[in-house]
Design a protein around this motif. Structure first.
Motif, mmCIF file in Angstrom:
data_model
loop_
_atom_site.group_PDB
_atom_site.id
_atom_site.type_symbol
_atom_site.label_atom_id
_atom_site.label_comp_id
_atom_site.label_asym_id
_atom_site.label_seq_id
_atom_site.Cartn_x
_atom_site.Cartn_y
_atom_site.Cartn_z
ATOM 1 N N ILE A 120 0.847 -1.194 0.000
ATOM 2 C CA ILE A 120 0.000 0.000 0.000
ATOM 3 C C ILE A 120 0.877 1.237 0.000
ATOM 4 O O ILE A 120 1.585 1.513 0.978
ATOM 5 N N SER A 121 0.845 1.971 -1.070
ATOM 6 C CA SER A 121 1.669 3.178 -1.174
ATOM 7 C C SER A 121 1.212 4.229 -0.170
ATOM 8 O O SER A 121 0.026 4.563 -0.094
ATOM 9 N N GLY A 122 2.145 4.745 0.610
ATOM 10 C CA GLY A 122 1.850 5.826 1.539
ATOM 11 C C GLY A 122 1.052 5.436 2.761
ATOM 12 O O GLY A 122 0.459 6.301 3.417
ATOM 13 N N LEU A 123 1.060 4.158 3.120
ATOM 14 C CA LEU A 123 0.255 3.715 4.262
ATOM 15 C C LEU A 123 0.687 4.396 5.554
ATOM 16 O O LEU A 123 -0.152 4.839 6.355
ATOM 17 N N ALA A 124 1.993 4.509 5.779
ATOM 18 C CA ALA A 124 2.481 5.107 7.030
ATOM 19 C C ALA A 124 2.054 6.568 7.155
ATOM 20 O O ALA A 124 1.917 7.085 8.268
ATOM 21 N N GLN A 125 1.862 7.234 6.020
ATOM 22 C CA GLN A 125 1.441 8.635 6.058
ATOM 23 C C GLN A 125 -0.083 8.771 6.180
ATOM 24 O O GLN A 125 -0.597 9.839 6.508
ATOM 25 N N GLY A 126 -0.812 7.667 5.930
ATOM 26 C CA GLY A 126 -2.277 7.734 5.927
ATOM 27 C C GLY A 126 -2.933 7.279 7.216
ATOM 28 O O GLY A 126 -4.154 7.373 7.354
ATOM 29 N N VAL A 127 -2.128 6.749 8.163
ATOM 30 C CA VAL A 127 -2.687 6.317 9.445
ATOM 31 C C VAL A 127 -2.076 7.132 10.576
ATOM 32 O O VAL A 127 -1.082 7.840 10.386
ATOM 33 N N ARG A 128 -2.654 7.037 11.736
ATOM 34 C CA ARG A 128 -2.151 7.737 12.915
ATOM 35 C C ARG A 128 -2.395 6.854 14.136
ATOM 36 O O ARG A 128 -3.194 5.895 14.064
ATOM 37 N N PRO A 129 -1.731 7.111 15.252
ATOM 38 C CA PRO A 129 -2.002 6.315 16.459
ATOM 39 C C PRO A 129 -3.498 6.299 16.779
ATOM 40 O O PRO A 129 -4.158 7.343 16.775
ATOM 41 N N GLY A 130 -4.005 5.104 17.030
ATOM 42 C CA GLY A 130 -5.428 4.939 17.280
ATOM 43 C C GLY A 130 -6.184 4.407 16.090
ATOM 44 O O GLY A 130 -7.301 3.880 16.235
ATOM 45 N N SER A 131 -5.615 4.514 14.864
ATOM 46 C CA SER A 131 -6.274 3.957 13.672
ATOM 47 C C SER A 131 -6.386 2.449 13.806
ATOM 48 O O SER A 131 -5.509 1.799 14.399
ATOM 49 N N ILE A 132 -7.456 1.882 13.254
ATOM 50 C CA ILE A 132 -7.639 0.436 13.259
ATOM 51 C C ILE A 132 -7.407 -0.092 11.857
ATOM 52 O O ILE A 132 -8.030 0.378 10.893
ATOM 53 N N ILE A 133 -6.510 -1.042 11.732
ATOM 54 C CA ILE A 133 -6.233 -1.699 10.450
ATOM 55 C C ILE A 133 -6.941 -3.052 10.461
ATOM 56 O O ILE A 133 -6.661 -3.901 11.315
ATOM 57 N N PHE A 134 -7.868 -3.230 9.521
ATOM 58 C CA PHE A 134 -8.584 -4.494 9.382
ATOM 59 C C PHE A 134 -7.918 -5.323 8.288
ATOM 60 O O PHE A 134 -7.575 -4.795 7.221
ATOM 61 N N VAL A 135 -7.763 -6.604 8.531
ATOM 62 C CA VAL A 135 -7.147 -7.507 7.554
ATOM 63 C C VAL A 135 -8.074 -8.710 7.325
ATOM 64 O O VAL A 135 -8.637 -9.251 8.285
ATOM 65 N N GLY A 136 -8.210 -9.108 6.045
ATOM 66 C CA GLY A 136 -9.009 -10.297 5.730
ATOM 67 C C GLY A 136 -10.479 -10.130 6.055
ATOM 68 O O GLY A 136 -11.032 -10.876 6.868
ATOM 69 N N ASP A 137 -11.130 -9.141 5.414
ATOM 70 C CA ASP A 137 -12.556 -8.881 5.642
ATOM 71 C C ASP A 137 -12.864 -8.598 7.110
ATOM 72 O O ASP A 137 -13.953 -8.894 7.604
ATOM 73 N N GLY A 138 -11.884 -8.033 7.815
ATOM 74 C CA GLY A 138 -12.116 -7.631 9.189
ATOM 75 C C GLY A 138 -11.935 -8.720 10.219
ATOM 76 O O GLY A 138 -12.150 -8.488 11.422
ATOM 77 N N MET A 139 -11.535 -9.912 9.781
ATOM 78 C CA MET A 139 -11.351 -11.006 10.736
ATOM 79 C C MET A 139 -10.200 -10.726 11.690
ATOM 80 O O MET A 139 -10.209 -11.157 12.839
ATOM 81 N N MET A 140 -9.180 -10.018 11.214
ATOM 82 C CA MET A 140 -8.064 -9.602 12.059
ATOM 83 C C MET A 140 -8.101 -8.079 12.197
ATOM 84 O O MET A 140 -8.383 -7.369 11.228
ATOM 85 N N GLN A 141 -7.807 -7.597 13.410
ATOM 86 C CA GLN A 141 -7.854 -6.160 13.673
ATOM 87 C C GLN A 141 -6.599 -5.745 14.444
ATOM 88 O O GLN A 141 -6.200 -6.417 15.401
ATOM 89 N N PHE A 142 -6.008 -4.634 13.997
ATOM 90 C CA PHE A 142 -4.769 -4.159 14.604
ATOM 91 C C PHE A 142 -4.905 -2.664 14.906
ATOM 92 O O PHE A 142 -5.258 -1.873 14.015
ATOM 93 N N LYS A 143 -4.587 -2.259 16.150
ATOM 94 C CA LYS A 143 -4.658 -0.863 16.538
ATOM 95 C C LYS A 143 -3.272 -0.234 16.443
ATOM 96 O O LYS A 143 -2.299 -0.745 17.020
ATOM 97 N N VAL A 144 -3.185 0.860 15.701
ATOM 98 C CA VAL A 144 -1.898 1.529 15.509
ATOM 99 C C VAL A 144 -1.457 2.176 16.824
ATOM 100 O O VAL A 144 -2.191 2.958 17.442
ATOM 101 N N LYS A 145 -0.225 1.834 17.246
ATOM 102 C CA LYS A 145 0.343 2.390 18.476
ATOM 103 C C LYS A 145 1.340 3.506 18.172
ATOM 104 O O LYS A 145 1.368 4.527 18.863
ATOM 105 N N SER A 146 2.184 3.296 17.168
ATOM 106 C CA SER A 146 3.179 4.313 16.820
ATOM 107 C C SER A 146 3.633 4.111 15.381
ATOM 108 O O SER A 146 3.421 3.052 14.784
ATOM 109 N N ILE A 147 4.262 5.148 14.835
ATOM 110 C CA ILE A 147 4.752 5.112 13.455
ATOM 111 C C ILE A 147 6.174 5.662 13.443
ATOM 112 O O ILE A 147 6.422 6.785 13.916
#
Length: 478
Positions: free
Chosen positions: A113-140
């Motif tokens: 994903i081009s520019g992903l690190a610039q498009g998220v911020r701490p607290g953003s939720i990243i969903f993977v595989g139709d939302g079956m996996m969920q990851f909360k951004v802590k730091s960049i």
């Protein structure tokens, strides 16, 4: 195998569990009506071999099936994961660009994903595989995104990534999609799925790449999986040949509690437009690992049929599941039982019938009148000679009690019609047939039983010419 198994059609996604021709043959025998090739995985050479295998088996079995090519679209995805990664809840997981060297030890998930690190911020939720996996951004830190896993699960290669609020790319075709369309055309795929459609212009851009002359006209299917697509649904339906309720991404783009109502609305509007509609994502997901589905999954499949879906599609269940054939067999059992209730109640088709009776188009009048006649218990079968499949689809959306036999001289039209509820497509060298010739054809195909049967036949003022169906007749066949 009986031609008339269940009116609801089944689409199976192919993958490691179903690539072998022997498994494909068993899937067809169990009742699969369409096979989906996901171009997000594998290469063109592999997919070409699968298409050749399916065509060969379909011909040998005399069973029409639709070959469905699903384009990747501008979807955000993970990169290649050497082997499935098991992630515990609370685990520290880092995302990093797949184009760069692995940064170090620990759990790292490569992404494309081009520019992903610039498009998220701490607290953003990243969903993977139709939302079956969920990851909360802590730091960049630079291009490395450190997250905490909110749920436990297994992560595999090329899984889709969704981030609510993230400015995702538009649905305009990517260069990879254009190559995929060229591949589909080269191998005469029956259906081409356009992913992440947002507007009718996306469908027009895809249609401009299709053949403009000749008899080969693939079905262009719009996947409804974005907020923008829901807002523009009617205009998208006007440019699409079929639609899919792609609940995986739709359930992340929009509040998940809205999905049941949206599913009903999308299906109803597709029925009104006489466009086939497929419901997809997690229909019998537990059968990836288990021999039986959950009660909730069985109810989900039944409700999609009661809503008016033409077809049910399986993804992981038949692509990587431990017994793809069992999935199809159980789906057929659910469909047959649910269809009995539809026959008794009239179901959602009553609403569609009431709506089109107020229309003044000949197509709508003929389909409505045909269904009125088919409600007579002495009528056994509807027969629709068709050049494009339009008449058969218009009748099918009204869910008549008898089956519809669509007789066509176009192989692609025949295969596409395999996805319409209650339609059995039959290929002939010419649709210019007398009533007697048509009756003999049906007998030879085993579609007419011994004893007298009553058929309703639609006809046009110009035989074999698209858009001229304007009459119907009733005949008895002994």
């Amino acid at each position: 195998m009986s031609a008339f198994i269940s009116k609801t059609k089944i689409v199976a996604t192919l993958g490691p569990a179903s690539f072998l021709p022997a498994v494909q043959r068993r899937l067809m025998a169990a009742g699969v009506d369409g096979f989906r090739l996901n171009l997000s995985h594998g290469d063109f050479e592999e997919h070409a071999a699968v298409i050749a295998s399916l065509r060969k088996i379909s011909g040998e079995m005399g069973r029409p099936v639709a070959i469905i090519v699903d384009l990747p679209g501008p979807k955000m995805r993970l990169g290649m994961v050497p082997k499935p990664i098991t992630v515990r809840r609370g685990a520290k997981v880092r995302f990093w660009p797949a184009s760069q060297a692995r940064p170090g030890k620990g759990i790292f998930l490569p992404h494309e994903i081009s520019g992903l690190a610039q498009g998220v911020r701490p607290g953003s939720i990243i969903f993977v595989g139709d939302g079956m996996m969920q990851f909360k951004v802590k730091s960049i830190e630079g291009e490395i995104i450190e997250t905490e896993a909110l749920v436990a699960g297994v992560v595999r290669s090329n899984k889709g990534v969704n981030i609510p609020g993230y400015n995702t790319p538009s649905g305009v075709l990517t260069e990879e999609d254009k190559r995929g369309i060229a591949f589909a055309i080269q191998h005469k795929a029956d259906v081409i799925c356009i992913s992440f459609v947002g507007s009718p212009e996306d469908m027009l851009a895809a249609r401009a790449l299709l053949p403009q002359t000749g008899n080969y006209r693939p079905c262009l299917l719009a996947k409804i999986e974005r907020r923008q697509a829901v807002a523009n649904l009617d205009s998208i339906l006007a440019q699409a040949d079929a639609v899919m309720v792609a609940r995986g991404d739709l359930g992340i783009e929009l509040p998940i509690e809205e999905i049941p109502g949206l599913q009903k609305d999308i299906i109803h509007r597709a029925n009104m437009a006489a466009k086939p509609v497929i419901v997809a994502t997690q229909m019998l997901l537990s059968m990836v690992d288990n021999a039986r589905p959950t009660r909730a999954e069985v109810t989900d499949v039944a409700n999609a049929i009661l809503d008016g879906a033409d077809a049910i599609m399986f993804s992981e269940e038949t692509a990587i599941g431990h017994d793809p054939v069992a999935v199809v067999r159980i789906a057929k059992k659910i469909a047959r039982q649910t269809e009995r209730r539809l026959v008794k109640s009239g179901g959602v088709a009553l609403e569609v019938r009431a709506a089109i009776r107020s229309e003044d188009s000949i197509d709508d009048l003929i389909s409505s009148a045909t269904c009125d006649v088919l409600e007579n218990r002495t009528v056994d079968l509807a027969v629709t000679p068709t050049a494009t499949g339009a008449t058969a689809r218009r009748i099918a959306r009204l869910r008549p009690r008898p089956w519809i036999v669509a007789v066509t001289d176009n192989q692609t039209v025949r295969n596409i019609l395999a996805l319409s509820s209650g339609v059995f497509p039959l290929y002939v060298s010419s649709v210019s047939l007398s009533d007697r010739e048509l009756a003999e054809l049906l007998k030879g195909a085993g579609l007419v039983r011994s004893g007298t049967q009553r058929l309703v036949i639609t006809a046009g003022s110009l035989t074999g010419v698209a858009g001229t169906t304007n009459s119907l007749k009733i005949i008895d066949v002994s």
